[in-house]
Design an enzyme around this catalytic site. Structure first.
Site, PDB file in Angstrom:
ATOM      1  N   PHE A 134      27.850  31.623  45.263  1.00  0.00           N
ATOM      2  CA  PHE A 134      27.552  33.055  45.359  1.00  0.00           C
ATOM      3  C   PHE A 134      27.217  33.555  43.960  1.00  0.00           C
ATOM      4  O   PHE A 134      28.010  33.381  43.025  1.00  0.00           O
ATOM      5  CB  PHE A 134      28.761  33.796  45.935  1.00  0.00           C
ATOM      6  CG  PHE A 134      28.482  35.229  46.253  1.00  0.00           C
ATOM      7  CD1 PHE A 134      27.682  35.560  47.339  1.00  0.00           C
ATOM      8  CD2 PHE A 134      28.990  36.250  45.471  1.00  0.00           C
ATOM      9  CE1 PHE A 134      27.416  36.895  47.636  1.00  0.00           C
ATOM     10  CE2 PHE A 134      28.725  37.588  45.761  1.00  0.00           C
ATOM     11  CZ  PHE A 134      27.939  37.898  46.846  1.00  0.00           C
ATOM     12  N   ASP A 205      37.684  29.809  43.179  1.00  0.00           N
ATOM     13  CA  ASP A 205      37.350  31.071  43.839  1.00  0.00           C
ATOM     14  C   ASP A 205      37.625  30.887  45.331  1.00  0.00           C
ATOM     15  O   ASP A 205      37.060  29.987  45.965  1.00  0.00           O
ATOM     16  CB  ASP A 205      35.870  31.397  43.565  1.00  0.00           C
ATOM     17  CG  ASP A 205      35.448  32.735  44.159  1.00  0.00           C
ATOM     18  OD1 ASP A 205      36.031  33.151  45.177  1.00  0.00           O
ATOM     19  OD2 ASP A 205      34.510  33.346  43.613  1.00  0.00           O
ATOM     20  N   TYR A 230      38.551  41.487  51.347  1.00  0.00           N
ATOM     21  CA  TYR A 230      37.792  42.262  52.354  1.00  0.00           C
ATOM     22  C   TYR A 230      37.025  41.379  53.331  1.00  0.00           C
ATOM     23  O   TYR A 230      36.373  41.882  54.221  1.00  0.00           O
ATOM     24  CB  TYR A 230      36.853  43.279  51.691  1.00  0.00           C
ATOM     25  CG  TYR A 230      35.891  42.712  50.658  1.00  0.00           C
ATOM     26  CD1 TYR A 230      34.775  41.979  51.028  1.00  0.00           C
ATOM     27  CD2 TYR A 230      36.107  42.940  49.301  1.00  0.00           C
ATOM     28  CE1 TYR A 230      33.899  41.493  50.082  1.00  0.00           C
ATOM     29  CE2 TYR A 230      35.242  42.451  48.339  1.00  0.00           C
ATOM     30  CZ  TYR A 230      34.137  41.723  48.740  1.00  0.00           C
ATOM     31  OH  TYR A 230      33.281  41.222  47.789  1.00  0.00           O
ATOM     32  N   LYS A 231      37.112  40.055  53.147  1.00  0.00           N
ATOM     33  CA  LYS A 231      36.452  39.161  54.098  1.00  0.00           C
ATOM     34  C   LYS A 231      37.461  38.787  55.189  1.00  0.00           C
ATOM     35  O   LYS A 231      37.758  39.591  56.060  1.00  0.00           O
ATOM     36  CB  LYS A 231      35.889  37.945  53.358  1.00  0.00           C
ATOM     37  CG  LYS A 231      34.693  38.340  52.470  1.00  0.00           C
ATOM     38  CD  LYS A 231      34.216  37.257  51.525  1.00  0.00           C
ATOM     39  CE  LYS A 231      33.060  37.773  50.673  1.00  0.00           C
ATOM     40  NZ  LYS A 231      32.799  36.970  49.491  1.00  0.00           N
ATOM     41  N   ARG A 379      23.885  33.552  59.220  1.00  0.00           N
ATOM     42  CA  ARG A 379      25.289  33.126  59.224  1.00  0.00           C
ATOM     43  C   ARG A 379      26.044  33.783  60.366  1.00  0.00           C
ATOM     44  O   ARG A 379      25.815  34.947  60.690  1.00  0.00           O
ATOM     45  CB  ARG A 379      25.982  33.523  57.913  1.00  0.00           C
ATOM     46  CG  ARG A 379      25.437  32.902  56.670  1.00  0.00           C
ATOM     47  CD  ARG A 379      26.343  33.201  55.467  1.00  0.00           C
ATOM     48  NE  ARG A 379      26.566  34.635  55.289  1.00  0.00           N
ATOM     49  CZ  ARG A 379      27.362  35.161  54.356  1.00  0.00           C
ATOM     50  NH1 ARG A 379      28.017  34.362  53.527  1.00  0.00           N
ATOM     51  NH2 ARG A 379      27.510  36.465  54.240  1.00  0.00           N
TER      52      ARG A 379
HETATM   53  C1  LIG Z   1      32.319  37.608  48.354  1.00  0.00           C
HETATM   54  C2  LIG Z   1      32.303  36.826  47.082  1.00  0.00           C
HETATM   55  C3  LIG Z   1      32.443  37.467  45.839  1.00  0.00           C
HETATM   56  C4  LIG Z   1      32.551  38.962  45.794  1.00  0.00           C
HETATM   57  O1  LIG Z   1      32.704  39.486  44.520  1.00  0.00           O
HETATM   58  P1  LIG Z   1      32.949  41.042  44.356  1.00  0.00           P
HETATM   59  O2  LIG Z   1      33.279  41.234  42.947  1.00  0.00           O
HETATM   60  O3  LIG Z   1      34.057  41.419  45.306  1.00  0.00           O
HETATM   61  O4  LIG Z   1      31.695  41.753  44.761  1.00  0.00           O
HETATM   62  C5  LIG Z   1      32.485  36.685  44.704  1.00  0.00           C
HETATM   63  N1  LIG Z   1      32.387  35.339  44.767  1.00  0.00           N
HETATM   64  C6  LIG Z   1      32.243  34.704  45.948  1.00  0.00           C
HETATM   65  C7  LIG Z   1      32.151  33.210  45.984  1.00  0.00           C
HETATM   66  C8  LIG Z   1      32.180  35.422  47.139  1.00  0.00           C
HETATM   67  O5  LIG Z   1      32.024  34.795  48.296  1.00  0.00           O
END
Ligand SMILES: *Cc1c(COP(=O)(O)O)cnc(C)c1O
Length: 420
Positions: A134, A205, A230-231, A379
């Site tokens: 991501f 992460d 939030y996921k 997805r």
């Molecule tokens: C969802 C996600 C993020 C989100 O980062 P935010 O700072 O909350 O916007 C970061 N890294 C990964 C791998 C994610 O899937």
């Protein structure tokens, strides 16, 4: 639903209904506030609202904020929230009390934790990452490197090539356990062991892992970790993330965003910074209390459901979706963009299709909500707490109808919106 398809008995709609009737997690659907006529397959991006979260926010706003005002920092336990919720999250990710705080967002937390890792390995300059991760993770580390100006470099390596990329120059490997696009799960234990063998640290992460799969940070000897709520933890839009530092590193942990919440005595109002002794030193400043209290309900649900049971059902929902797509849409041009083995992927599945964007738009217009990730992935997330087996069956049937009727060709579905 239009025509009844000819399918093997175990892929029938009746079989799906029978599985729902025997599902030990079926009761949790009643704990969520969900819109009518919607099959929500996007909990991997934004979990829906637990009804208890809505009630709790209302209570915190009307009672704690409006009536108790500033006394709530003590009386309502606001000041302790990062620690108290951190300890609850810790139990979901294989960490101990005092090793996790809930705070800020993943991007911010990652900045802090990667900086801390580099400070623990001052004579090394290489950071190993997956380029396909991501993107915010890449961007954050690129920005950190530029800020430090000490000649750090990112060594990008994918999947199977990661282990070979770890050598004596590496300070830290920064990896997402469950890939945001493919759902592929990296071997946390093996990669962490490989990093340690080379004298490097491992930072994980957990954005697509926390609440979706059992995670064992301490069992894997992980050094540092970050993640979001939030996921799969259904904490609410932009709910604070979390960060983990193994107990053995905490006394030496130096992070750059030193603020008063990370001070050893925040209310002494000393002129100079002196860090708190434990995980508290990873905090910076005042937290978004209403978002934090909202997030506790989702954590509570995850605890009660149990991650082993949740993972087993999520795996089964994903496998059913995969089997139905293969049986019903085998010639519609969908190519699996995830590991075919359900055990090798997390809570979602991706398909590649050149017309992925309008197909997903058409699905959403029919109440089946997934998402699209450029250039051509769609997805589908399988959160086990509010999805039924029959929802999966109906979703594939609607997808079948959209493909067979050509409904996705409607030009309205081609217009690209800001958030996909
Ligand atoms: C969802 C996600 C993020 C989100 O980062 P935010 O700072 O909350 O916007 C970061 N890294 C990964 C791998 C994610 O899937």
């Amino acid at each position: 639903m239009a025509t009844a398809p000819r399918l093997p008995a175990d892929l029938s709609r009746e079989a799906a209904l029978a599985r729902d009737a025997a599902d030990p997690l079926a009761g949790f659907i009643g704990e969520f506030t969900l819109p009518e006529a919607t099959i929500y397959l996007n909990g991997n991006s934004l979990g829906p609202s637990p009804s208890a979260a809505l009630a709790r926010v209302n209570e915190a706003a009307t009672e704690e904020w409006s009536r108790r005002l500033i006394t709530s920092w003590n009386r309502s336990g606001w000041f302790q929230l990062p620690y108290r919720l951190g300890d609850r999250i810790a139990r979901l990710i294989g960490a101990n009390a005092g090793e996790v705080v809930m705070t800020d967002g993943t991007s911010i937390n990652l900045f802090r934790m990667v900086a801390a890792a580099l400070a623990l390995r001052p004579d090394r300059r290489v950071i190993v990452m997956e380029g396909s991760n991501f993107p915010t993770d890449n961007y954050v580390v690129q920005g950190l490197i530029a800020t430090l100006g000490q000649g750090h470099v990112i060594r990008f390596a994918e999947h199977d090539a990661i282990a070979a990329a770890i050598d004596g120059d590496v300070a830290v490997v920064v990896l997402t356990q469950t890939h945001y696009k493919t759902g592929h799960i990296l071997d946390m234990a093996a990669i962490t062991a490989r990093a340690h063998e080379a004298g490097a640290l491992a930072l994980w992460d957990l954005c697509h892992s926390a609440g979706a799969i059992p995670v064992d940070l301490n069992g894997c000897n992980a050094d540092l970790a970050v993640g979001c709520t939030y996921k799969y933890l259904n904490g609410g839009p932009g709910s604070p993330g979390f960060q983990f530092a193994a107990k053995r590193h905490q006394a030496d942990l130096v992070q750059p965003l030193t603020g008063w919440w990370g001070h050893g005595a925040p209310f002494a109002f000393d002129r100079d910074y002196a860090p708190a002794t434990g995980i508290g030193r990873t905090l910076t400043g005042t937290q978004p209390i209403l978002s934090m209290v909202a997030a506790e309900a989702g954590i509570d649900i995850a605890e009660r459901a149990g991650l082993d049971r949740a993972r087993a059902k999520s795996r089964a929902l994903g496998a059913l979706f995969q089997d139905l797509v293969a049986a019903r849409l085998g010639d519609a041009g969908f190519e699996l963009g995830s590991p075919a083995d359900p055990d090798a992927r997390g809570g979602h599945i991706a398909y590649e299709h050149p017309q992925g964007y309008p197909i997903m738009k058409a699905l959403i217009s029919r109440g089946v909500i997934g998402d699209f990730r450029a250039p051509s992935s769609i997805r589908f997330g399988f959160s086990p707490l509010y999805l039924r087996y029959v929802d999966i069956w109906d979703a594939v049937e609607i997808l079948h109808d959209i493909m067979m009727s050509g409904a996705w060709r409607d030009p309205a579905f081609a217009a690209v919106e800001a958030v996909t």
